[in-house]
Design a protein around this motif. Structure first.
Motif, PDB file in Angstrom:
ATOM      1  N   HIS A  15      43.608  30.564  40.571  1.00 42.54           N
ATOM      2  CA  HIS A  15      42.945  31.382  41.589  1.00 42.54           C
ATOM      3  C   HIS A  15      43.390  30.953  42.986  1.00 42.54           C
ATOM      4  CE1 HIS A  15      39.955  33.808  43.597  1.00 42.54           C
ATOM      5  NE2 HIS A  15      39.611  32.740  44.285  1.00 42.54           N
ATOM      6  N   ARG A  16      43.443  29.666  43.205  1.00 40.36           N
ATOM      7  CA  ARG A  16      43.849  29.159  44.518  1.00 40.36           C
ATOM      8  C   ARG A  16      45.293  29.506  44.839  1.00 40.36           C
ATOM      9  NH1 ARG A  16      41.605  23.447  46.054  1.00 40.36           N
ATOM     10  NH2 ARG A  16      43.227  23.946  47.532  1.00 40.36           N
ATOM     11  N   ASP A  17      46.120  29.621  43.820  1.00 36.98           N
ATOM     12  CA  ASP A  17      47.534  29.951  44.012  1.00 36.98           C
ATOM     13  C   ASP A  17      47.783  31.455  44.161  1.00 36.98           C
ATOM     14  OD1 ASP A  17      48.128  27.262  43.815  1.00 36.98           O
ATOM     15  OD2 ASP A  17      48.815  27.380  41.738  1.00 36.98           O
ATOM     16  N   ARG A  18      46.792  32.258  43.788  1.00 40.53           N
ATOM     17  CA  ARG A  18      46.945  33.714  43.780  1.00 40.53           C
ATOM     18  C   ARG A  18      46.687  34.278  45.182  1.00 40.53           C
ATOM     19  NH1 ARG A  18      43.374  34.379  39.763  1.00 40.53           N
ATOM     20  NH2 ARG A  18      44.956  33.897  38.226  1.00 40.53           N
ATOM     21  N   TRP A  19      47.523  35.235  45.598  1.00 43.94           N
ATOM     22  CA  TRP A  19      47.302  35.921  46.866  1.00 43.94           C
ATOM     23  C   TRP A  19      46.133  36.879  46.747  1.00 43.94           C
ATOM     24  CZ3 TRP A  19      49.642  34.679  51.298  1.00 43.94           C
ATOM     25  CH2 TRP A  19      50.818  33.947  51.227  1.00 43.94           C
ATOM     26  N   PHE A  20      45.329  36.943  47.794  1.00 46.69           N
ATOM     27  CA  PHE A  20      44.253  37.926  47.847  1.00 46.69           C
ATOM     28  C   PHE A  20      44.898  39.286  48.095  1.00 46.69           C
ATOM     29  CE2 PHE A  20      40.715  40.201  49.863  1.00 46.69           C
ATOM     30  CZ  PHE A  20      39.697  39.909  48.971  1.00 46.69           C
ATOM     31  N   PRO A  21      44.694  40.250  47.197  1.00 40.47           N
ATOM     32  CA  PRO A  21      45.363  41.554  47.345  1.00 40.47           C
ATOM     33  C   PRO A  21      45.024  42.243  48.668  1.00 40.47           C
ATOM     34  CG  PRO A  21      44.401  41.332  45.162  1.00 40.47           C
ATOM     35  CD  PRO A  21      43.885  40.180  45.982  1.00 40.47           C
ATOM     36  N   PRO A  22      46.036  42.725  49.369  1.00 42.80           N
ATOM     37  CA  PRO A  22      45.807  43.363  50.667  1.00 42.80           C
ATOM     38  C   PRO A  22      44.817  44.521  50.626  1.00 42.80           C
ATOM     39  CG  PRO A  22      48.148  42.988  50.319  1.00 42.80           C
ATOM     40  CD  PRO A  22      47.459  42.642  49.037  1.00 42.80           C
ATOM     41  N   PHE A  77      37.736  49.380  41.159  1.00 44.31           N
ATOM     42  CA  PHE A  77      39.152  49.008  41.126  1.00 44.31           C
ATOM     43  C   PHE A  77      39.590  48.968  39.669  1.00 44.31           C
ATOM     44  CE2 PHE A  77      37.598  47.437  45.152  1.00 44.31           C
ATOM     45  CZ  PHE A  77      38.574  47.877  46.023  1.00 44.31           C
ATOM     46  N   THR A  78      40.205  50.038  39.231  1.00 44.48           N
ATOM     47  CA  THR A  78      40.467  50.201  37.800  1.00 44.48           C
ATOM     48  C   THR A  78      41.899  49.897  37.381  1.00 44.48           C
ATOM     49  OG1 THR A  78      40.877  52.560  38.153  1.00 44.48           O
ATOM     50  CG2 THR A  78      38.627  51.898  37.543  1.00 44.48           C
ATOM     51  N   ASP A  79      42.772  49.579  38.326  1.00 44.02           N
ATOM     52  CA  ASP A  79      44.127  49.205  37.929  1.00 44.02           C
ATOM     53  C   ASP A  79      44.784  48.376  39.017  1.00 44.02           C
ATOM     54  OD1 ASP A  79      44.520  51.189  39.814  1.00 44.02           O
ATOM     55  OD2 ASP A  79      45.946  52.322  38.639  1.00 44.02           O
ATOM     56  N   GLY A  80      45.979  47.915  38.745  1.00 51.46           N
ATOM     57  CA  GLY A  80      46.773  47.205  39.728  1.00 51.46           C
ATOM     58  C   GLY A  80      46.370  45.766  39.934  1.00 51.46           C
ATOM     59  N   GLU A  81      46.997  45.181  40.947  1.00 45.72           N
ATOM     60  CA  GLU A  81      46.772  43.773  41.235  1.00 45.72           C
ATOM     61  C   GLU A  81      45.334  43.507  41.667  1.00 45.72           C
ATOM     62  OE1 GLU A  81      48.729  42.018  44.736  1.00 45.72           O
ATOM     63  OE2 GLU A  81      49.076  44.047  45.438  1.00 45.72           O
ATOM     64  N   GLU A  82      44.698  44.491  42.271  1.00 44.81           N
ATOM     65  CA  GLU A  82      43.301  44.313  42.694  1.00 44.81           C
ATOM     66  C   GLU A  82      42.401  44.071  41.484  1.00 44.81           C
ATOM     67  OE1 GLU A  82      45.739  46.303  45.482  1.00 44.81           O
ATOM     68  OE2 GLU A  82      45.092  47.158  43.579  1.00 44.81           O
ATOM     69  N   ARG A  83      42.570  44.904  40.474  1.00 47.75           N
ATOM     70  CA  ARG A  83      41.752  44.745  39.262  1.00 47.75           C
ATOM     71  C   ARG A  83      42.040  43.402  38.595  1.00 47.75           C
ATOM     72  NH1 ARG A  83      38.138  47.214  36.330  1.00 47.75           N
ATOM     73  NH2 ARG A  83      37.982  46.738  34.127  1.00 47.75           N
ATOM     74  N   TYR A  84      43.314  43.034  38.478  1.00 47.69           N
ATOM     75  CA  TYR A  84      43.672  41.771  37.846  1.00 47.69           C
ATOM     76  C   TYR A  84      43.022  40.605  38.591  1.00 47.69           C
ATOM     77  CZ  TYR A  84      46.295  37.840  36.044  1.00 47.69           C
ATOM     78  OH  TYR A  84      46.624  36.629  35.483  1.00 47.69           O
ATOM     79  N   TYR A  85      43.117  40.617  39.911  1.00 49.24           N
ATOM     80  CA  TYR A  85      42.531  39.551  40.728  1.00 49.24           C
ATOM     81  C   TYR A  85      41.032  39.449  40.470  1.00 49.24           C
ATOM     82  CZ  TYR A  85      41.383  36.733  44.799  1.00 49.24           C
ATOM     83  OH  TYR A  85      40.919  35.720  45.619  1.00 49.24           O
TER      84      TYR A  85
END
Length: 102
Positions: A15-22, A77-85
């Protein structure tokens, strides 16, 4: 004492290594500020790790509310990097709740 196990520690590091999705910056779902939700959840997990698998009853309630709010936000948020995050954040938060000793 709860076993902290490498799973939550590894989730925390990921989590700490992951970028917060724009697209989540400034996002609100109802009255839920997604950036604040992320910060609150991360703060609870960090506290849990720092206290050897313990949270105060109040912090446990905050984290439980974060999980509920993540469920709400995940409905939007049903898809994409936002959902994964958000999914990864929710999985980690739920794992901490499941292992918490108050």
């Amino acid at each position: 004492m709860a076993s902290l196990g490498p799973d939550i520690a590894a989730m925390w590091q990921a989590h700490r290594d992951r970028w917060f999705p724009p697209l989540l910056r400034g996002a609100e779902v109802g009255d839920i500020d997604v950036m604040l939700l992320d910060a609150d959840t991360a703060g609870c997990v960090s506290t849990w790790l720092g206290k050897g698998g313990r949270l105060s009853p109040e912090t446990s309630r905050i984290l439980a509310t974060c999980v509920e709010d993540l469920d709400t936000v995940l409905g939007v948020f049903t898809d994409g990097e936002e959902r994964y995050y958000l999914q990864q954040l929710r999985i980690m938060a739920a794992a901490v709740l499941a292992k918490t000793e108050t």
